[in-house]
Design a protein around this motif. Structure first.
Motif, mmCIF file in Angstrom:
data_model
loop_
_atom_site.group_PDB
_atom_site.id
_atom_site.type_symbol
_atom_site.label_atom_id
_atom_site.label_comp_id
_atom_site.label_asym_id
_atom_site.label_seq_id
_atom_site.Cartn_x
_atom_site.Cartn_y
_atom_site.Cartn_z
ATOM 1 N N GLN A 82 14.499 39.000 -81.057
ATOM 2 C CA GLN A 82 13.993 39.065 -79.688
ATOM 3 C C GLN A 82 14.990 38.456 -78.708
ATOM 4 O O GLN A 82 15.280 39.035 -77.655
ATOM 5 C CB GLN A 82 12.651 38.340 -79.587
ATOM 6 C CG GLN A 82 12.091 38.307 -78.175
ATOM 7 C CD GLN A 82 10.892 37.392 -78.034
ATOM 8 O OE1 GLN A 82 10.622 36.567 -78.894
ATOM 9 N NE2 GLN A 82 10.172 37.527 -76.940
ATOM 10 N N LEU A 83 15.544 37.304 -79.042
ATOM 11 C CA LEU A 83 16.503 36.659 -78.150
ATOM 12 C C LEU A 83 17.798 37.454 -78.059
ATOM 13 O O LEU A 83 18.426 37.508 -76.994
ATOM 14 C CB LEU A 83 16.774 35.228 -78.610
ATOM 15 C CG LEU A 83 15.601 34.261 -78.448
ATOM 16 C CD1 LEU A 83 15.953 32.899 -79.022
ATOM 17 C CD2 LEU A 83 15.165 34.155 -77.007
ATOM 18 N N VAL A 87 19.458 38.761 -74.622
ATOM 19 C CA VAL A 87 20.842 38.445 -74.248
ATOM 20 C C VAL A 87 21.618 39.720 -73.964
ATOM 21 O O VAL A 87 22.385 39.798 -72.995
ATOM 22 C CB VAL A 87 21.528 37.601 -75.351
ATOM 23 C CG1 VAL A 87 23.032 37.553 -75.156
ATOM 24 C CG2 VAL A 87 20.953 36.206 -75.363
ATOM 25 N N THR A 88 21.422 40.746 -74.783
ATOM 26 C CA THR A 88 22.104 42.015 -74.563
ATOM 27 C C THR A 88 21.706 42.621 -73.229
ATOM 28 O O THR A 88 22.555 43.110 -72.473
ATOM 29 C CB THR A 88 21.776 42.998 -75.707
ATOM 30 O OG1 THR A 88 22.184 42.411 -76.943
ATOM 31 C CG2 THR A 88 22.480 44.324 -75.509
ATOM 32 N N THR A 89 20.426 42.578 -72.912
ATOM 33 C CA THR A 89 19.950 43.099 -71.625
ATOM 34 C C THR A 89 20.554 42.325 -70.471
ATOM 35 O O THR A 89 21.006 42.922 -69.480
ATOM 36 C CB THR A 89 18.413 43.027 -71.572
ATOM 37 O OG1 THR A 89 17.874 43.750 -72.674
ATOM 38 C CG2 THR A 89 17.880 43.602 -70.278
ATOM 39 N N LEU A 90 20.586 41.007 -70.575
ATOM 40 C CA LEU A 90 21.150 40.184 -69.506
ATOM 41 C C LEU A 90 22.652 40.409 -69.344
ATOM 42 O O LEU A 90 23.163 40.416 -68.215
ATOM 43 C CB LEU A 90 20.864 38.706 -69.770
ATOM 44 C CG LEU A 90 19.405 38.294 -69.618
ATOM 45 C CD1 LEU A 90 19.217 36.852 -70.056
ATOM 46 C CD2 LEU A 90 18.927 38.491 -68.197
ATOM 47 N N GLU A 91 23.364 40.607 -70.449
ATOM 48 C CA GLU A 91 24.800 40.893 -70.360
ATOM 49 C C GLU A 91 25.040 42.211 -69.627
ATOM 50 O O GLU A 91 25.950 42.315 -68.804
ATOM 51 C CB GLU A 91 25.426 40.947 -71.755
ATOM 52 C CG GLU A 91 25.649 39.605 -72.379
ATOM 53 C CD GLU A 91 26.239 39.709 -73.779
ATOM 54 O OE1 GLU A 91 26.297 40.826 -74.340
ATOM 55 O OE2 GLU A 91 26.641 38.661 -74.304
ATOM 56 N N GLU A 92 24.232 43.207 -69.926
ATOM 57 C CA GLU A 92 24.376 44.505 -69.259
ATOM 58 C C GLU A 92 24.081 44.383 -67.760
ATOM 59 O O GLU A 92 24.800 44.925 -66.919
ATOM 60 C CB GLU A 92 23.444 45.533 -69.906
ATOM 61 C CG GLU A 92 23.550 46.917 -69.338
ATOM 62 C CD GLU A 92 24.895 47.569 -69.603
ATOM 63 O OE1 GLU A 92 25.282 48.444 -68.804
ATOM 64 O OE2 GLU A 92 25.568 47.200 -70.579
ATOM 65 N N GLU A 93 23.037 43.651 -67.419
ATOM 66 C CA GLU A 93 22.707 43.447 -66.008
ATOM 67 C C GLU A 93 23.812 42.678 -65.293
ATOM 68 O O GLU A 93 24.155 42.993 -64.152
ATOM 69 C CB GLU A 93 21.381 42.704 -65.880
ATOM 70 C CG GLU A 93 20.181 43.543 -66.236
ATOM 71 C CD GLU A 93 18.877 42.764 -66.157
ATOM 72 O OE1 GLU A 93 18.878 41.611 -65.659
ATOM 73 O OE2 GLU A 93 17.854 43.307 -66.601
ATOM 74 N N THR A 94 24.386 41.677 -65.949
ATOM 75 C CA THR A 94 25.464 40.893 -65.351
ATOM 76 C C THR A 94 26.691 41.766 -65.102
ATOM 77 O O THR A 94 27.322 41.680 -64.050
ATOM 78 C CB THR A 94 25.832 39.711 -66.263
ATOM 79 O OG1 THR A 94 24.669 38.904 -66.455
ATOM 80 C CG2 THR A 94 26.942 38.874 -65.666
ATOM 81 N N ARG A 95 27.026 42.610 -66.071
ATOM 82 C CA ARG A 95 28.177 43.505 -65.909
ATOM 83 C C ARG A 95 27.944 44.473 -64.749
ATOM 84 O O ARG A 95 28.822 44.682 -63.911
ATOM 85 C CB ARG A 95 28.438 44.286 -67.203
ATOM 86 C CG ARG A 95 29.707 45.142 -67.156
ATOM 87 C CD ARG A 95 29.865 46.000 -68.390
ATOM 88 N NE ARG A 95 28.751 46.901 -68.606
ATOM 89 C CZ ARG A 95 28.577 48.059 -67.971
ATOM 90 N NH1 ARG A 95 29.434 48.439 -67.059
ATOM 91 N NH2 ARG A 95 27.543 48.818 -68.238
ATOM 92 N N THR A 96 26.754 45.034 -64.671
ATOM 93 C CA THR A 96 26.433 45.954 -63.581
ATOM 94 C C THR A 96 26.517 45.254 -62.229
ATOM 95 O O THR A 96 27.085 45.804 -61.272
ATOM 96 C CB THR A 96 25.020 46.539 -63.790
ATOM 97 O OG1 THR A 96 24.972 47.189 -65.062
ATOM 98 C CG2 THR A 96 24.659 47.529 -62.704
#
Length: 125
Positions: A82-83, A87-96
């Protein structure tokens, strides 16, 4: 203090701690749900210790404590997955967001360059 009472007290303290974190907005509800379910399971196991022995017999595990360890490992594996997804979702949002900020910065620099060249002396219409 027997192990069952220790489990009950620990589960109650965990619930109190989770409620405090939720009230302070330091923990989101979707994460607290997992921990609250786990605390309820620990309370049930602490209140009815024969349940673990019965469940171990049903599953075919020789020692009830081994069943508890296996269950704890599965829960930790689930939390890690789950974590990792979060983290993967947050990394993608940060890159965008970083890409969008870079494009906006380029637009601002281009507008500033155009504005400074049109305001230069001798460029008046």
């Amino acid at each position: 203090m027997s192990g069952y009472w220790f489990a009950l007290v620990t589960a109650v303290l965990l619930v109190v701690f989770l409620v405090l974190l939720l009230r302070q907005r330091r923990l989101r509800e979707k994460y607290a749900a997992t921990w609250l379910v786990l605390a309820v399971v620990v309370v049930v196991i602490g209140a009815f210790p024969d349940l673990v022995t019965w469940l171990a017999d049903v599953v075919g595990v020789e020692t009830p404590s081994n069943l508890l360890f296996a269950g704890a490992l599965l829960i930790l594996l689930g939390v890690c997955v789950q974590l990792s997804v979060e983290v993967t979702t947050l990394e993608e949002e940060t890159r965008t967001l970083a890409e969008e900020v870079a494009m906006l910065r380029l637009d601002v620099e281009q507008l500033a360059t155009r504005h400074s060249t049109t305001d230069a002396p001798g460029n008046e219409l």
